[in-house]
Design a protein around this motif. Structure first.
Motif, short mmCIF file in Angstrom:
data_model
loop_
_atom_site.label_atom_id
_atom_site.label_comp_id
_atom_site.label_asym_id
_atom_site.label_seq_id
_atom_site.Cartn_x
_atom_site.Cartn_y
_atom_site.Cartn_z
N TRP A 1 51.16 40.63 40.57
CA TRP A 1 51.63 39.31 40.17
C TRP A 1 51.83 39.30 38.66
CZ3 TRP A 1 48.53 40.01 44.36
CH2 TRP A 1 48.90 39.35 45.54
N TRP B 1 60.15 38.57 42.83
CA TRP B 1 61.29 38.54 41.94
C TRP B 1 62.05 39.86 41.90
CZ3 TRP B 1 62.97 34.78 38.09
CH2 TRP B 1 62.41 33.51 38.31
N ARG C 1 44.44 32.77 44.59
CA ARG C 1 45.76 33.14 45.09
C ARG C 1 45.81 33.07 46.61
NH1 ARG C 1 45.72 37.91 42.93
NH2 ARG C 1 44.88 38.93 44.75
N GLU D 1 53.25 32.57 38.59
CA GLU D 1 53.26 31.11 38.63
C GLU D 1 53.64 30.59 40.02
OE1 GLU D 1 53.36 32.64 34.73
OE2 GLU D 1 54.88 32.93 36.29
N GLU D 2 54.58 31.25 40.68
CA GLU D 2 55.01 30.88 42.04
C GLU D 2 54.61 32.03 42.95
OE1 GLU D 2 56.13 27.97 42.76
OE2 GLU D 2 56.38 27.25 40.70
N GLN E 1 54.14 32.93 45.87
CA GLN E 1 54.79 33.36 47.10
C GLN E 1 56.16 33.98 46.87
OE1 GLN E 1 54.74 30.40 45.83
NE2 GLN E 1 56.16 28.95 46.73
N ASP E 2 56.63 34.04 45.62
CA ASP E 2 57.99 34.53 45.35
C ASP E 2 57.96 35.95 44.82
OD1 ASP E 2 58.98 32.11 46.12
OD2 ASP E 2 59.44 31.39 44.10
N TYR F 1 57.54 24.57 29.44
CA TYR F 1 56.33 25.20 29.96
C TYR F 1 55.24 25.27 28.89
CZ TYR F 1 53.30 28.54 32.35
OH TYR F 1 52.22 29.16 32.94
N ARG G 1 61.03 34.70 49.25
CA ARG G 1 59.79 33.93 49.42
C ARG G 1 58.98 34.60 50.52
NH1 ARG G 1 59.38 27.86 47.98
NH2 ARG G 1 59.39 29.03 46.04
N SER H 1 55.59 36.58 41.57
CA SER H 1 55.49 35.61 40.49
C SER H 1 54.05 35.14 40.30
CB SER H 1 56.39 34.41 40.78
OG SER H 1 56.11 33.35 39.88
N SER I 1 53.93 37.20 35.22
CA SER I 1 54.58 35.96 34.78
C SER I 1 56.10 36.09 34.83
CB SER I 1 54.16 35.60 33.35
OG SER I 1 52.84 35.13 33.33
N ASN I 2 56.74 34.99 35.20
CA ASN I 2 58.20 34.97 35.29
C ASN I 2 58.82 35.24 33.92
OD1 ASN I 2 57.72 34.20 37.90
ND2 ASN I 2 58.40 32.09 37.63
#
Length: 626
Positions: free
Chosen positions: A387, A292, A16, A286-287, A289-290, A567, A313, A284, A389-390
């Protein structure tokens, strides 16, 4: 009072942090760690700035929530001569502002040198941090921020309660992180921390993983609500009862520093914030740096859950600043009711004793109802969170259609989380018609399953039926199959030009425009399944596998809908079936007749049952702890 160590300068070596180093620092030279000593080295002459999500100090919030009166930075440096300068960030800062008045230079003797700065803070600042400018290679160790506090830090016993169900890789990793970086650390938290792992799958080696400070409890599968209730009880009954319980999901990645900072924050809260919930952010998985969400609210117009903030972000400093200063618009804040999700939520034990345990919901709305029932103040802060999952990747109709419908309506009756119950019934109706327009008769029926179980009253959920009803929902929801099976199913319907392996995200997620006539027909005929205009249609459309998606232009007057989960590389085929549509609508109308006749009685019955269903006695009996 003396100084109080609050937060370590966080530098990690993991996939990460290697993929997104600007969560931690920004540098124009390579920065590497000696795995033996833990020291970090800037490889050559250059700059390294720590005004970031994990390494900036949130001075505005610390002044608001805590007894902090002054702020300090400590570093230990060895190598080339360098300059350490305070940085500042204000609400409209686009980048760090250097404060040359708070700066120091090292001699570069090749020996370890201490750097101590008294940080200059004013009332308009949001964040402060530091920038290191070196004339050559320099090593860094033992960096941390400390505070002057106006009152003696209070004693805290922090318990981490996490519920798991067959997620061994996640939970064993988090247990190892806790043992290595918290319990075996030199931090004050090490002597005042316990971890309670409620194993709803009974698949973990409890004896091997447990010790004096980490306990694993094999448990019946009672869902997240039951697991967290068990964790709260364990925290309450540990040898030295916990003062605060940190609830955390199992399928997450956590930085132990977030837990350390949470503990330190608890110790120095002002009296008016000592019963606040500390809500960690969902970043996130998966992303990375985001961000949510960090708190949520119930949309008063539709009764649905909404994030209190937009997606930020957090590798970008402007977003980090906006994250810290963002507040719900006044018109929403005055009407909406806020909550903190239990992926990372720290609750005072005094609030648990005052407000009780969760409702026996299994999953979904347990945290929403509890947060609104408790009506606490909420504290959020950069650097605190996990962190996860979305939601669109984790979409499960058994949760989103059955559990959300049933539990949201129960929560409205017990706690008044929305303006009224009819708001939630209207949203359920809207969701049902959305699924019917997309020919998803299975998931439309799940909504009615949830509605009908709500109509059975509180005695029904007081029984140990939660697991079976969730299993039933998973059994009855729409099934997806592999791409290869999907192609076979599509070919059997006479479609020869469909190949999911050749699809792009754009082709799956996009929609087509509709004119006013098409809109009118879709509204009045539910995609040509009712009125004199009902007919089978022709052609097919490809849409995403997300329940709340409505690509109306694509599916207008089609006969077949192919649903693609890009996905997980799965999908399903839906064929318009007017007889199934009629069956769902007939059932819905019958349910609504019952609802209108009994709604007042149901609301009173659920409200009266809340105290019992959230009591320690009820949960001990439910969990077979007596």
């Amino acid at each position: 009072m003396g100084t109080f160590k609050f937060a370590n300068v966080l530098m990690e070596t993991n996939p990460r942090s290697l993929a997104f180093p600007t969560l931690y620092y920004r540098t124009n030279q390579p920065l590497s760690q000696d795995m033996g000593t833990g020291e970090w080295t800037l490889q050559d002459a250059g700059e390294c700035d720590f005004t970031t999500y994990f390494n900036a100090l949130s001075v505005r919030k610390l002044l608001r929530y805590t007894t902090a009166t002054a702020f300090h930075l400590h570093l230990e440096l060895k190598g080339a001569a360098c300059t350490v300068t305070q940085t500042k960030a204000y609400p409209l800062s686009s980048g760090p502002v250097l404060n040359d008045g708070v700066s120091t230079k090292t001699a570069g003797t090749g020996e370890w040198e201490n750097v101590d700065l008294v940080l200059d803070v004013d009332e308009d600042m949001v964040l402060t941090a530091f920038r290191l400018k070196s004339s050559g290679p320099v090593s860094i160790r033992n960096g941390y921020y400390s505070l002057n506090v106006s009152e003696e830090p209070r004693p805290i016993e922090l318990a981490l309660a996490t519920t798991t169900f067959k997620k061994e890789p996640f939970i064993t990793k988090n247990i190892a992180l806790v043992k290595q970086n918290i319990l075996n650390s030199k931090e004050d938290i090490a002597q005042h921390f316990h971890m309670h792992v409620v194993d709803n799958g009974s698949t973990l080696d409890a004896a091997a993983l447990s010790d004096d400070y980490v306990k694993v409890y094999p448990n019946e599968n009672v869902g997240g609500a039951g697991g967290f209730a068990r964790g709260m009880i364990a925290a309450m009954e540990q040898k030295v009862s916990a003062t605060n319980v940190l609830l955390m999901d199992d399928d997450v990645e956590v930085s132990p520093e977030s837990i350390i900072r949470t503990y330190n924050l608890l110790r120095i809260l002002k009296p008016e914030y000592q019963e606040a919930f500390i809500s960690g952010a969902m970043l996130s998985y998966e992303e990375i740096q985001d961000q949510w969400e960090d708190t949520g609210f119930i949309d008063p117009n539709v009764g649905n859950c909404r994030p209190a903030k937009p997606i930020f972000r957090v590798t970008d400093l402007e977003s980090v600043i906006n994250d810290e200063v963002f507040e719900l618009p006044k018109d929403i804040a005055q009407r909406a009711k806020q909550y903190a999700a239990w992926w990372y939520c720290c609750i005072p034990m005094s609030m648990i004793k005052k407000n009780g345990l969760p409702l026996p919901f299994f999953v979904r709305y347990d945290d929403v109802e509890y947060g609104i029932r408790s009506n606490p103040k909420f504290i959020t802060m950069i650097g605190l969170g996990i962190w996860h999952s979305n939601f669109h990747i984790r979409y499960n109709a058994a949760v989103e259609r059955y559990q959300t419908t049933r539990n949201g309506m129960i929560a409205q009756c017990t706690t008044n989380i929305a303006p009224n119950l009819n708001v939630m019934v209207r949203q359920m109706t809207k969701d049902m018609y959305l699924e019917l327009k997309k020919f998803n008769y299975a998931d439309a029926s799940l909504l009615l399953d949830g509605f009908e179980d709500f109509l059975k009253g509180p005695r029904y959920i007081a029984q140990p039926i939660a697991q079976q009803r969730f299993m039933d929902a998973n059994k009855n929801k729409e099934k997806t199959v592999s791409f290869d099976e999907l192609m076979d199913q599509v070919k059997a319907l006479g479609i020869t030009d469909f190949n999911p392996y050749k699809l792009s995200r754009q082709e799956i997620d996009s929609d087509l425009p509709r004119d006013i006539v098409s809109r009118l027909f879709d509204y009045t005929t539910c995609n040509f399944q009712r009125t004199i205009f009902r007919h089978q249609g022709d052609g097919y459309a490809v849409i995403p596998n997300i329940g709340w998606a409505y690509p109306a232009g694509k599916i207008h007057n089609e006969r077949i809908i192919i649903v693609v989960d890009w996905y997980n590389k799965k999908g399903s085929v839906r064929v318009k079936d007017i007889s199934k549509y009629d069956t769902v609508i007939k059932r819905y109308k019958k349910d609504m007749v019952y609802y209108k006749r009994h709604v007042e009685h149901l609301q009173k019955e659920y409200a009266a049952a809340r105290k019992e269903l959230t009591s320690l006695e009820f949960w001990k009996n439910y969990l077979n702890l007596k």
